[in-house]
Design a protein around this motif. Structure first.
Motif, mmCIF file in Angstrom:
data_model
loop_
_atom_site.group_PDB
_atom_site.id
_atom_site.type_symbol
_atom_site.label_atom_id
_atom_site.label_comp_id
_atom_site.label_asym_id
_atom_site.label_seq_id
_atom_site.Cartn_x
_atom_site.Cartn_y
_atom_site.Cartn_z
ATOM 1 N N ASP A 73 0.814 -1.210 0.000
ATOM 2 C CA ASP A 73 0.000 0.000 0.000
ATOM 3 C C ASP A 73 0.854 1.270 0.000
ATOM 4 O O ASP A 73 0.325 2.367 0.081
ATOM 5 C CB ASP A 73 -0.974 0.006 1.179
ATOM 6 C CG ASP A 73 -0.281 0.048 2.525
ATOM 7 O OD1 ASP A 73 0.958 0.172 2.573
ATOM 8 O OD2 ASP A 73 -0.981 -0.048 3.543
ATOM 9 N N HIS A 74 2.159 1.129 -0.117
ATOM 10 C CA HIS A 74 3.113 2.234 -0.179
ATOM 11 C C HIS A 74 3.095 3.127 1.059
ATOM 12 O O HIS A 74 3.590 4.239 1.023
ATOM 13 C CB HIS A 74 2.906 3.090 -1.434
ATOM 14 C CG HIS A 74 3.177 2.347 -2.692
ATOM 15 N ND1 HIS A 74 4.452 2.178 -3.173
ATOM 16 C CD2 HIS A 74 2.357 1.711 -3.550
ATOM 17 C CE1 HIS A 74 4.395 1.485 -4.293
ATOM 18 N NE2 HIS A 74 3.141 1.178 -4.538
ATOM 19 N N SER A 75 2.503 2.644 2.141
ATOM 20 C CA SER A 75 2.502 3.473 3.337
ATOM 21 C C SER A 75 3.782 3.313 4.138
ATOM 22 O O SER A 75 4.076 4.142 4.973
ATOM 23 C CB SER A 75 1.288 3.163 4.215
ATOM 24 O OG SER A 75 1.359 1.851 4.711
ATOM 25 N N LEU A 76 4.549 2.269 3.883
ATOM 26 C CA LEU A 76 5.796 2.056 4.613
ATOM 27 C C LEU A 76 6.947 1.831 3.649
ATOM 28 O O LEU A 76 6.805 1.121 2.664
ATOM 29 C CB LEU A 76 5.712 0.819 5.521
ATOM 30 C CG LEU A 76 4.739 0.849 6.671
ATOM 31 C CD1 LEU A 76 4.716 -0.496 7.366
ATOM 32 C CD2 LEU A 76 5.091 1.945 7.650
ATOM 33 N N ILE A 77 8.056 2.431 3.973
ATOM 34 C CA ILE A 77 9.308 2.089 3.309
ATOM 35 C C ILE A 77 10.196 1.541 4.419
ATOM 36 O O ILE A 77 10.154 2.038 5.537
ATOM 37 C CB ILE A 77 9.952 3.314 2.640
ATOM 38 C CG1 ILE A 77 11.258 2.945 1.949
ATOM 39 C CG2 ILE A 77 10.175 4.460 3.594
ATOM 40 C CD1 ILE A 77 11.872 4.083 1.150
ATOM 41 N N ILE A 78 10.942 0.513 4.147
ATOM 42 C CA ILE A 78 11.727 -0.126 5.189
ATOM 43 C C ILE A 78 13.203 -0.098 4.808
ATOM 44 O O ILE A 78 13.655 -0.940 4.047
ATOM 45 C CB ILE A 78 11.264 -1.579 5.427
ATOM 46 C CG1 ILE A 78 9.765 -1.609 5.702
ATOM 47 C CG2 ILE A 78 12.048 -2.205 6.571
ATOM 48 C CD1 ILE A 78 9.190 -3.004 5.741
ATOM 49 N N PRO A 79 13.971 0.898 5.278
ATOM 50 C CA PRO A 79 15.411 0.820 5.077
ATOM 51 C C PRO A 79 15.995 -0.266 5.974
ATOM 52 O O PRO A 79 15.610 -0.368 7.130
ATOM 53 C CB PRO A 79 15.928 2.196 5.504
ATOM 54 C CG PRO A 79 14.722 3.062 5.523
ATOM 55 C CD PRO A 79 13.580 2.158 5.848
ATOM 56 N N VAL A 80 16.903 -1.034 5.449
ATOM 57 C CA VAL A 80 17.505 -2.125 6.213
ATOM 58 C C VAL A 80 18.941 -1.725 6.500
ATOM 59 O O VAL A 80 19.747 -1.645 5.581
ATOM 60 C CB VAL A 80 17.461 -3.432 5.406
ATOM 61 C CG1 VAL A 80 18.090 -4.562 6.193
ATOM 62 C CG2 VAL A 80 16.035 -3.765 5.020
ATOM 63 N N GLY A 81 19.263 -1.449 7.748
ATOM 64 C CA GLY A 81 20.603 -0.993 8.092
ATOM 65 C C GLY A 81 21.382 -2.064 8.835
ATOM 66 O O GLY A 81 20.899 -2.579 9.833
ATOM 67 N N GLY B 34 29.040 -3.299 18.118
ATOM 68 C CA GLY B 34 28.190 -4.055 19.016
ATOM 69 C C GLY B 34 26.742 -3.605 19.019
ATOM 70 O O GLY B 34 25.923 -4.148 19.725
ATOM 71 N N GLU B 35 26.417 -2.593 18.208
ATOM 72 C CA GLU B 35 25.044 -2.146 18.132
ATOM 73 C C GLU B 35 24.281 -3.052 17.171
ATOM 74 O O GLU B 35 24.843 -3.558 16.217
ATOM 75 C CB GLU B 35 24.988 -0.692 17.660
ATOM 76 C CG GLU B 35 25.565 0.245 18.692
ATOM 77 C CD GLU B 35 26.314 1.395 18.052
ATOM 78 O OE1 GLU B 35 26.412 1.423 16.824
ATOM 79 O OE2 GLU B 35 26.806 2.237 18.799
ATOM 80 N N PRO B 36 23.000 -3.267 17.418
ATOM 81 C CA PRO B 36 22.252 -4.196 16.563
ATOM 82 C C PRO B 36 21.937 -3.620 15.191
ATOM 83 O O PRO B 36 21.855 -2.407 15.013
ATOM 84 C CB PRO B 36 20.958 -4.412 17.353
ATOM 85 C CG PRO B 36 20.795 -3.170 18.157
ATOM 86 C CD PRO B 36 22.198 -2.725 18.504
ATOM 87 N N GLY C 47 19.441 -7.725 15.720
ATOM 88 C CA GLY C 47 20.572 -8.589 16.023
ATOM 89 C C GLY C 47 21.888 -8.030 15.525
ATOM 90 O O GLY C 47 21.920 -7.014 14.847
ATOM 91 N N PRO C 48 22.993 -8.710 15.849
ATOM 92 C CA PRO C 48 24.317 -8.172 15.549
ATOM 93 C C PRO C 48 24.776 -8.325 14.104
ATOM 94 O O PRO C 48 25.665 -7.614 13.666
ATOM 95 C CB PRO C 48 25.230 -8.966 16.480
ATOM 96 C CG PRO C 48 24.519 -10.267 16.654
ATOM 97 C CD PRO C 48 23.055 -9.933 16.634
ATOM 98 N N SER C 49 24.200 -9.223 13.346
ATOM 99 C CA SER C 49 24.667 -9.472 11.984
ATOM 100 C C SER C 49 24.010 -8.507 10.994
ATOM 101 O O SER C 49 22.841 -8.147 11.128
ATOM 102 C CB SER C 49 24.340 -10.913 11.584
ATOM 103 O OG SER C 49 24.833 -11.173 10.297
ATOM 104 N N ALA C 50 24.755 -8.092 9.990
ATOM 105 C CA ALA C 50 24.238 -7.184 8.966
ATOM 106 C C ALA C 50 23.067 -7.814 8.226
ATOM 107 O O ALA C 50 23.143 -8.954 7.782
ATOM 108 C CB ALA C 50 25.346 -6.834 7.981
#
Length: 127
Positions: free
Chosen positions: A57-65, A72-74, A94-97
């Motif tokens: 529905d184009h209401s969300l865009i999800i950047p994946v960082g 040590g940051e998730p 979680g810790p993995s990219a």
């Protein structure tokens, strides 16, 4: 965007916006009507955006960082409302990219794929 390499492109029809992600993880936007640049979105300081996903529905865009410089940051998923370009929420995953993301057609199941080869299933209540 200058000389940066665009690794992902999409058009957000509702807002007449072209969205591009460069190799450094910046999410860039341009108005298709005027060609003018709009303020970029940073997925996370020091992190990179490796994929984007629009909900149907184009209401969300999800950047994946992915993880922020391995401090040590998730890794995070950030949910942004493309009508306002304001953040809605974020999910520490979680810790993995995180390298890929997929969502079920009803928006209730989210899958993430990581640099370690694992796939994780998330379920969420949508507004």
């Amino acid at each position: 965007m200058g000389a940066a390499l665009a690794i992902w492109l999409a058009i957000v029809e509702e807002s007449d916006t072209l969205v591009a992600v460069d190799a450094k993880g910046w999410v860039w936007r341009w108005s298709l009507a005027t060609g003018e640049a709009q303020p970029p979105i940073v997925s996370r300081a020091g992190g990179a955006t490796t994929a984007l996903l629009f909900h149907k529905d184009h209401s969300l865009i999800i950047p994946v960082g992915p993880a922020n410089d391995n401090r040590g940051e998730p890794s995070q998923l950030k949910f942004i409302d493309v009508r306002t370009w304001e953040p809605k929420m974020q999910l520490d995953i979680g810790p993995s990219a995180t390298l890929s993301v997929a969502m079920s057609p009803d928006g209730k199941v989210l899958l993430t794929g990581t640099a370690t080869g694992s796939i994780r299933r998330w379920t969420a209540d949508r507004e």
